[in-house]
Design a protein around this motif. Structure first.
Motif, PDB file in Angstrom:
ATOM      1  N   LYS A 124      38.429  55.281  13.616  1.00 47.98           N
ATOM      2  CA  LYS A 124      39.508  54.332  13.941  1.00 47.98           C
ATOM      3  C   LYS A 124      39.262  52.987  13.270  1.00 47.98           C
ATOM      4  O   LYS A 124      40.184  52.372  12.735  1.00 47.98           O
ATOM      5  CB  LYS A 124      39.619  54.152  15.458  1.00 47.98           C
ATOM      6  N   GLU A 125      38.028  52.538  13.289  1.00 47.85           N
ATOM      7  CA  GLU A 125      37.690  51.273  12.641  1.00 47.85           C
ATOM      8  C   GLU A 125      37.887  51.379  11.125  1.00 47.85           C
ATOM      9  O   GLU A 125      38.405  50.462  10.486  1.00 47.85           O
ATOM     10  CB  GLU A 125      36.242  50.905  12.957  1.00 47.85           C
ATOM     11  N   PHE A 126      37.492  52.506  10.536  1.00 47.07           N
ATOM     12  CA  PHE A 126      37.694  52.737   9.107  1.00 47.07           C
ATOM     13  C   PHE A 126      39.179  52.687   8.758  1.00 47.07           C
ATOM     14  O   PHE A 126      39.572  52.055   7.773  1.00 47.07           O
ATOM     15  CB  PHE A 126      37.096  54.094   8.701  1.00 47.07           C
ATOM     16  N   ASN A 127      39.991  53.355   9.557  1.00 46.14           N
ATOM     17  CA  ASN A 127      41.439  53.356   9.304  1.00 46.14           C
ATOM     18  C   ASN A 127      42.039  51.954   9.407  1.00 46.14           C
ATOM     19  O   ASN A 127      42.941  51.602   8.635  1.00 46.14           O
ATOM     20  CB  ASN A 127      42.151  54.314  10.256  1.00 46.14           C
ATOM     21  N   LEU A 128      41.550  51.153  10.337  1.00 43.78           N
ATOM     22  CA  LEU A 128      42.016  49.779  10.470  1.00 43.78           C
ATOM     23  C   LEU A 128      41.692  48.969   9.217  1.00 43.78           C
ATOM     24  O   LEU A 128      42.561  48.317   8.640  1.00 43.78           O
ATOM     25  CB  LEU A 128      41.386  49.113  11.699  1.00 43.78           C
ATOM     26  N   HIS A 129      40.429  49.015   8.779  1.00 50.14           N
ATOM     27  CA  HIS A 129      40.030  48.266   7.590  1.00 50.14           C
ATOM     28  C   HIS A 129      40.759  48.787   6.349  1.00 50.14           C
ATOM     29  O   HIS A 129      41.186  48.006   5.492  1.00 50.14           O
ATOM     30  CB  HIS A 129      38.519  48.339   7.374  1.00 50.14           C
ATOM     31  N   HIS A 130      40.906  50.098   6.264  1.00 48.19           N
ATOM     32  CA  HIS A 130      41.588  50.705   5.114  1.00 48.19           C
ATOM     33  C   HIS A 130      43.040  50.247   5.044  1.00 48.19           C
ATOM     34  O   HIS A 130      43.534  49.855   3.976  1.00 48.19           O
ATOM     35  CB  HIS A 130      41.495  52.230   5.210  1.00 48.19           C
ATOM     36  N   SER A 131      43.734  50.270   6.161  1.00 40.83           N
ATOM     37  CA  SER A 131      45.144  49.858   6.154  1.00 40.83           C
ATOM     38  C   SER A 131      45.282  48.357   5.866  1.00 40.83           C
ATOM     39  O   SER A 131      46.207  47.943   5.162  1.00 40.83           O
ATOM     40  CB  SER A 131      45.821  50.228   7.470  1.00 40.83           C
ATOM     41  N   LEU A 152      38.100  50.640  -3.482  1.00 42.10           N
ATOM     42  CA  LEU A 152      37.624  50.781  -2.103  1.00 42.10           C
ATOM     43  C   LEU A 152      38.326  51.925  -1.386  1.00 42.10           C
ATOM     44  O   LEU A 152      37.699  52.659  -0.610  1.00 42.10           O
ATOM     45  CB  LEU A 152      37.823  49.478  -1.330  1.00 42.10           C
ATOM     46  N   SER A 153      39.607  52.074  -1.635  1.00 43.09           N
ATOM     47  CA  SER A 153      40.359  53.138  -0.983  1.00 43.09           C
ATOM     48  C   SER A 153      39.867  54.515  -1.413  1.00 43.09           C
ATOM     49  O   SER A 153      39.599  55.384  -0.585  1.00 43.09           O
ATOM     50  CB  SER A 153      41.846  52.994  -1.307  1.00 43.09           C
ATOM     51  N   VAL A 154      39.723  54.686  -2.712  1.00 40.62           N
ATOM     52  CA  VAL A 154      39.326  55.995  -3.229  1.00 40.62           C
ATOM     53  C   VAL A 154      37.877  56.308  -2.896  1.00 40.62           C
ATOM     54  O   VAL A 154      37.559  57.382  -2.368  1.00 40.62           O
ATOM     55  CB  VAL A 154      39.564  56.054  -4.752  1.00 40.62           C
ATOM     56  N   THR A 181      28.536  54.298   7.092  1.00 37.68           N
ATOM     57  CA  THR A 181      28.272  53.583   5.841  1.00 37.68           C
ATOM     58  C   THR A 181      29.570  53.141   5.178  1.00 37.68           C
ATOM     59  O   THR A 181      29.679  52.004   4.694  1.00 37.68           O
ATOM     60  CB  THR A 181      27.477  54.489   4.882  1.00 37.68           C
ATOM     61  N   ALA A 182      30.560  54.023   5.141  1.00 38.67           N
ATOM     62  CA  ALA A 182      31.845  53.698   4.521  1.00 38.67           C
ATOM     63  C   ALA A 182      32.570  52.603   5.296  1.00 38.67           C
ATOM     64  O   ALA A 182      33.134  51.683   4.697  1.00 38.67           O
ATOM     65  CB  ALA A 182      32.718  54.947   4.433  1.00 38.67           C
ATOM     66  N   THR A 183      32.549  52.680   6.607  1.00 44.66           N
ATOM     67  CA  THR A 183      33.211  51.668   7.433  1.00 44.66           C
ATOM     68  C   THR A 183      32.539  50.310   7.266  1.00 44.66           C
ATOM     69  O   THR A 183      33.221  49.290   7.105  1.00 44.66           O
ATOM     70  CB  THR A 183      33.193  52.088   8.910  1.00 44.66           C
ATOM     71  N   ASP A 184      31.228  50.297   7.287  1.00 47.78           N
ATOM     72  CA  ASP A 184      30.507  49.041   7.104  1.00 47.78           C
ATOM     73  C   ASP A 184      30.720  48.478   5.705  1.00 47.78           C
ATOM     74  O   ASP A 184      30.809  47.260   5.520  1.00 47.78           O
ATOM     75  CB  ASP A 184      29.011  49.236   7.381  1.00 47.78           C
ATOM     76  N   GLY A 185      30.830  49.347   4.716  1.00 45.85           N
ATOM     77  CA  GLY A 185      31.097  48.907   3.351  1.00 45.85           C
ATOM     78  C   GLY A 185      32.468  48.264   3.221  1.00 45.85           C
ATOM     79  O   GLY A 185      32.608  47.222   2.574  1.00 45.85           O
ATOM     80  N   LEU A 186      33.479  48.868   3.828  1.00 40.73           N
ATOM     81  CA  LEU A 186      34.812  48.270   3.806  1.00 40.73           C
ATOM     82  C   LEU A 186      34.812  46.923   4.516  1.00 40.73           C
ATOM     83  O   LEU A 186      35.452  45.969   4.063  1.00 40.73           O
ATOM     84  CB  LEU A 186      35.835  49.185   4.468  1.00 40.73           C
ATOM     85  N   TYR A 187      34.105  46.843   5.617  1.00 37.23           N
ATOM     86  CA  TYR A 187      34.036  45.592   6.368  1.00 37.23           C
ATOM     87  C   TYR A 187      33.372  44.491   5.535  1.00 37.23           C
ATOM     88  O   TYR A 187      33.832  43.343   5.532  1.00 37.23           O
ATOM     89  CB  TYR A 187      33.283  45.798   7.687  1.00 37.23           C
ATOM     90  N   ASP A 188      32.308  44.851   4.839  1.00 35.05           N
ATOM     91  CA  ASP A 188      31.598  43.860   4.019  1.00 35.05           C
ATOM     92  C   ASP A 188      32.424  43.418   2.812  1.00 35.05           C
ATOM     93  O   ASP A 188      32.395  42.247   2.434  1.00 35.05           O
ATOM     94  CB  ASP A 188      30.261  44.422   3.538  1.00 35.05           C
ATOM     95  N   GLU A 189      33.158  44.319   2.208  1.00 38.65           N
ATOM     96  CA  GLU A 189      33.914  44.011   0.999  1.00 38.65           C
ATOM     97  C   GLU A 189      35.214  43.263   1.276  1.00 38.65           C
ATOM     98  O   GLU A 189      35.807  42.705   0.357  1.00 38.65           O
ATOM     99  CB  GLU A 189      34.227  45.289   0.229  1.00 38.65           C
ATOM    100  N   ARG A 190      35.649  43.247   2.511  1.00 37.94           N
ATOM    101  CA  ARG A 190      36.915  42.589   2.818  1.00 37.94           C
ATOM    102  C   ARG A 190      36.866  41.094   2.525  1.00 37.94           C
ATOM    103  O   ARG A 190      37.868  40.500   2.139  1.00 37.94           O
ATOM    104  CB  ARG A 190      37.332  42.857   4.257  1.00 37.94           C
ATOM    105  N   ILE A 191      35.703  40.483   2.644  1.00 32.28           N
ATOM    106  CA  ILE A 191      35.577  39.043   2.396  1.00 32.28           C
ATOM    107  C   ILE A 191      35.886  38.728   0.936  1.00 32.28           C
ATOM    108  O   ILE A 191      36.650  37.801   0.637  1.00 32.28           O
ATOM    109  CB  ILE A 191      34.173  38.550   2.794  1.00 32.28           C
ATOM    110  N   SER A 192      35.335  39.516   0.018  1.00 29.60           N
ATOM    111  CA  SER A 192      35.596  39.249  -1.402  1.00 29.60           C
ATOM    112  C   SER A 192      37.050  39.548  -1.758  1.00 29.60           C
ATOM    113  O   SER A 192      37.648  38.840  -2.580  1.00 29.60           O
ATOM    114  CB  SER A 192      34.646  40.054  -2.282  1.00 29.60           C
TER     115      SER A 192
END
Length: 147
Positions: free
Chosen positions: A23-30, A97-99, A115-126
């Protein structure tokens, strides 16, 4: 029997944790896909502004302030190019990031959803920083264009 109950409880807990991370991954992805879409629209606007801009000739400003129109044109073109580049960076970053994030989350080793969820969370800042730069430069170029 006690060991089997313990194993079943651990398995259920791991499934619930993975579902929560999904759910967290889907939130960051969207969120990232929304920002990427907006950046693509702004990049289209930027390239149109770059192509269609027709400034007035310098002689219309008069001889006493001849450097002002040249400086404004220079600032305009620098800002619109920066805006276009920043927005294209956002589009390419969110696409990658999506792919790659979805591929890691679905096909990666055990624990890759985290790992993927944490990676999306970290990359959102940039991504958000580049988007803010692109948006600010687009608005700045409009202000210079109108001036």
């Amino acid at each position: 029997m006690l060991a089997a109950d313990k194993l079943q409880l651990q398995s259920a807990l791991k499934q619930q944790a993975t579902a929560l991370k999904e759910k967290e991954f889907n939130l960051h992805h969207s969120n990232l896909m929304t920002v990427g879409t907006q950046a693509a629209v702004l990049a289209g606007l930027d390239i149109t502004m770059f192509i269609e801009f027709n400034p007035a000739p310098n002689v219309e400003w008069g001889d006493d302030i001849a450097m002002v129109p040249r400086a404004l044109k220079f600032i305009y073109y620098i800002m619109i190019l920066c805006a276009f580049c920043a927005n294209m960076i956002v589009v390419s970053h969110t696409t990658a990031l999506s792919v790659l994030g979805a591929g890691l989350a679905l096909r990666g080793p055990d624990g890759s959803m985290v790992t993927a969820t944490d990676g999306l969370y970290d990359e959102r800042i940039s991504v958000f920083t580049a988007f803010a730069i692109g948006l600010a430069c687009t608005v700045g170029s409009v202000v210079v264009c109108v001036w």
